[in-house]
Design a protein around this motif. Structure first.
Motif, short mmCIF file in Angstrom:
data_model
loop_
_atom_site.label_atom_id
_atom_site.label_comp_id
_atom_site.label_asym_id
_atom_site.label_seq_id
_atom_site.Cartn_x
_atom_site.Cartn_y
_atom_site.Cartn_z
N ASN B 74 0.80 -1.23 0.00
CA ASN B 74 0.00 0.00 0.00
C ASN B 74 0.83 1.28 0.00
OD1 ASN B 74 -2.40 1.32 -0.31
ND2 ASN B 74 -3.07 1.11 1.81
N GLU B 75 1.93 1.25 -0.70
CA GLU B 75 2.76 2.44 -0.88
C GLU B 75 3.29 2.33 -2.31
OE1 GLU B 75 6.75 4.09 1.13
OE2 GLU B 75 5.53 2.78 2.39
N HIS B 104 -8.98 -12.19 -4.83
CA HIS B 104 -9.90 -11.08 -4.55
C HIS B 104 -10.75 -10.71 -5.76
CE1 HIS B 104 -7.34 -9.20 -1.04
NE2 HIS B 104 -7.60 -10.47 -0.86
N GLY B 105 -10.29 -11.07 -6.95
CA GLY B 105 -11.04 -10.70 -8.14
C GLY B 105 -10.92 -9.24 -8.50
N HIS B 106 -9.77 -8.63 -8.26
CA HIS B 106 -9.55 -7.26 -8.72
C HIS B 106 -8.07 -7.03 -8.98
CE1 HIS B 106 -7.57 -5.85 -5.08
NE2 HIS B 106 -8.48 -6.50 -4.38
N GLY B 107 -7.81 -5.91 -9.66
CA GLY B 107 -6.43 -5.58 -10.00
C GLY B 107 -5.97 -4.31 -9.32
N PHE B 108 -5.13 -3.55 -10.04
CA PHE B 108 -4.59 -2.30 -9.51
C PHE B 108 -5.69 -1.26 -9.35
CE2 PHE B 108 -0.20 -2.96 -11.74
CZ PHE B 108 0.24 -3.74 -10.69
N VAL B 109 -5.49 -0.32 -8.42
CA VAL B 109 -6.37 0.84 -8.34
C VAL B 109 -5.78 2.02 -9.09
CG1 VAL B 109 -7.65 0.27 -6.27
CG2 VAL B 109 -5.43 1.38 -6.06
N GLN B 110 -4.56 1.89 -9.53
CA GLN B 110 -4.01 2.96 -10.37
C GLN B 110 -3.11 2.33 -11.42
OE1 GLN B 110 -2.16 5.48 -7.36
NE2 GLN B 110 -0.23 4.45 -7.68
N ASP B 111 -3.04 2.97 -12.56
CA ASP B 111 -2.23 2.45 -13.66
C ASP B 111 -0.79 2.89 -13.50
OD1 ASP B 111 -4.08 1.07 -15.20
OD2 ASP B 111 -4.87 2.94 -16.03
N GLY B 126 4.83 4.19 -10.02
CA GLY B 126 3.44 4.19 -9.53
C GLY B 126 2.84 2.80 -9.42
N LEU B 128 1.29 0.24 -7.22
CA LEU B 128 0.67 0.29 -5.89
C LEU B 128 -0.07 -1.02 -5.63
CD1 LEU B 128 -0.12 1.98 -3.35
CD2 LEU B 128 -2.18 2.66 -4.60
N HIS B 130 -2.23 -2.35 -3.15
CA HIS B 130 -2.91 -1.70 -2.03
C HIS B 130 -3.42 -2.66 -0.97
CE1 HIS B 130 -6.12 -2.69 -4.83
NE2 HIS B 130 -7.03 -2.44 -3.92
N MET B 131 -3.41 -3.95 -1.25
CA MET B 131 -3.94 -4.88 -0.24
C MET B 131 -2.98 -6.04 0.02
SD MET B 131 -7.89 -5.06 -1.44
CE MET B 131 -8.64 -5.54 0.10
#
Lengths: 403, 156
Positions: B74-75, B104-111, B126, B128, B130-131
């Motif tokens: 998360n950094e 979790h069924g998800h990817g990055f929150v930022q590209d 960049g 990240l 996050h989890m």
């Protein structure tokens, strides 16, 4: 007692470091700015009816919330007021993260018809009419501009998105670009003062933190800060109940956006999906000319802000520090007590159906009654309201007079 | 030629395994990253490289974190990627980094943003994660033969 692995895990949640820097706000860590910001926070003169201040909805005695399900300022608001405890640790602001700095966030409620219901020209004039505030402003930022010429600086006005005939927009349109910039500069500085105050609202020595210190020192007195029930609660939080996958790290939030499947009222609140789009076009985002670092840092942050996969109805993971004093809970205040929150996650009774396109993070964690009680005891061990009393009320008038 | 100490990274970064999957795909190769260097790579070669084997014959993919001691949770962090054919850098049309959390069924929150430092040498900013949990960093390597996906699996 905690196993060695659980002790290691506990250290990932404490201590909470100092709040991160905000290079877009040059006065963020300036104590004079914080003191003036504190005065503004409690001042009702910056609202259309003269009755609303930030503290109306962020009341220190109510965990810097309002204790209401949904907020009410000048008018009703469709969302629940957020606590301001540890607000400085956030990466994004509001339930939907439509702001990327604390100073830019503050500009929202001032011009929101349901909150302060004011406009930036009214704010600047109200400041200009308060000599004690102008004096303090000048000490922080240098000269306060002369806005007395009403033909150049109308009494009220602001840009109003998609309403070209709104009287505020019409008045704003009469102004020169330079005068508009002058007003925007004072307005954004107003936000930076409020941010400097809110940065002080730190809570980081809860019984849980004392306990984690005790784990390092092996100090029995500190270890006693967390009851056996709360210790079991921690092992559930970061174990069987897996709350920590979202409520992670010393802020107890991953600072990002998810659906926890809490059911919402009528109407669709798109949450983060819309917040991202609003942030990118916000004239006061971190890449704007009002960012004191020239926008350098935020430009990247914004370029790489989330896109496609946010399904409607994702909201920011709230911090759980001081959660026991900030009821009711969730973005619409849907849940009244911590016991009901824990019961909700345990059973998912009344939950919204999972979105097939959404994340797969929420399942009923099925805690026994005893386990639920332990988890609640743990959440209650995250309370620390030891902030000095003088930071929790309007500064004494003498503080302003002496400036 | 520096040598990669994979085992130390296995311990340090909790790298579970490095998977490589190559398959052909001709789409989307137009938006090539301009080769202009953006920020120089760190001069000190103190950080060793992790290796990821690709299915493309003789292709070697190496990566390392350049602004943190280990992959942070998360950094946002930056990494470097090197693509070699045998012992020499090999040029690509483009390199992308996508993320995925299979559980979790998800990817990055930022590209992340990718810039080219040199032939076959990229900097990715960049990133990240996050989890906590299992992450797949999917490096997408485009060249004239199509798309080669190299998956770096991390446990955070």
């Amino acid at each position: 007692m905690l196993t060695p692995e659980q002790i290691e895990l506990a250290r990932e949640f404490s201590p909470l470091p100092e709040p991160p820097a905000d290079p877009t706000n040059a006065v963020y860590e300036d104590l004079d700015a914080a003191l003036l910001g504190q005065a503004l926070f409690f001042d009702t003169r910056f609202s259309s009816n003269g009755e609303v201040s930030c503290a109306t909805c962020h009341e220190p005695a109510l965990g810097f919330g309002d204790g209401r399900k949904l907020a009410k300022g000048v008018a009703h608001h469709p969302r629940h007021s957020m606590t301001l405890w540890n607000v400085a640790y956030n990466r994004w602001f509001f339930w939907d993260g439509r702001k990327d700095s604390l100073w830019s966030q503050a500009l929202g409620p001032l011009e929101d018809a349901r909150e302060h219901g004011s406009s930036r020209l009214e704010i600047v004039h109200a400041l200009a009419d308060a000599p004690e505030l102008v004096r303090a402003y000048t000490e922080v930022f240098g000269a306060f501009p002369n806005v007395s010429d009403s033909s150049r600086f109308p009494a009220a006005g602001r840009p109003v998105a998609e309403q070209p005939r709104h009287p505020h927009q019409v008045a704003w349109d009469t102004m020169s670009a330079d005068d508009q910039r002058t007003v925007n500069r004072v307005f954004t500085n107003f936000g930076k003062l409020l941010a400097a105050y809110q940065r002080q609202l730190v809570s980081r020595r809860a019984p849980f933190d004392v306990f984690v210190e005790g784990l390092a020192d092996n100090d029995p007195e500190k270890l006693a800060a967390l009851s056996p029930s709360a210790q079991r609660g921690f092992t559930l939080f970061a174990g069987k109940a897996a709350c920590h996958i979202c409520h992670d790290g010393p802020t107890f939030s991953d600072l990002e956006f998810h659906s926890n499947r809490v059911a919402t009222g009528e109407g669709v609140d798109p949450g983060r999906a819309l917040g991202v789009l609003q942030l990118k076009v916000d004239p006061f985002n971190g890449a704007s000319e009002f960012a004191d670092d020239g926008g350098a840092r935020a430009t990247r942050k914004l370029q790489i802000t989330p896109r496609g996969w946010h399904i409607p109805g994702e909201f920011k993971t709230p911090s759980l520090r001081n959660v026991a004093v900030t009821a009711p809970y969730m973005h619409e205040g849907q849940i009244a007590t911590l016991a009901e929150v824990v019961h909700f996650y345990s059973t998912l009774e009344g939950a919204a159906p999972p979105d097939p396109k959404g994340e797969k993070l929420i399942t009923a964690v099925q805690l026994t009654d005893a386990e639920q009680a332990d988890l609640i005891a743990f959440l209650e061990s995250l309370t620390d309201e030891s902030l000095p009393a003088e930071l929790r009320a309007a500064p004494a008038p003498a503080d302003n007079a002496t400036r | 030629m520096r040598h990669v100490s994979v085992s130390s990274f296995l311990v340090r970064f909790g790298v579970l395994l490095v998977l490589a999957a190559g398959f052909a795909c001709q789409s989307d190769v137009a938006k090539q990253v301009p080769p202009a260097p953006v920020e120089p790579a760190p001069a000190e070669e103190t950080v060793s490289w992790n290796e990821a084997t690709s299915d493309v014959p003789a292709r070697k993919v190496q990566w390392r974190v350049i602004d943190h001691d280990e992959v942070p949770r998360n950094e946002a962090f930056s990494m470097e990627v090197r693509v070699l054919s045998g012992e020499s850098p090999t040029s690509l049309q483009r390199l992308d980094l996508k993320g995925w959390m299979p559980d979790h069924g998800h990817g990055f929150v930022q590209d992340p943003s990718v810039s080219t430092l040199d032939i076959g040498h990229y900097r990715v900013d960049g990133v990240l994660l996050h989890m906590r949990g299992t992450w797949e960093l999917r490096l997408q390597l485009f060249d004239a033969n199509g798309l080669d996906v190299v998956v770096i699996e991390l446990e955070l």
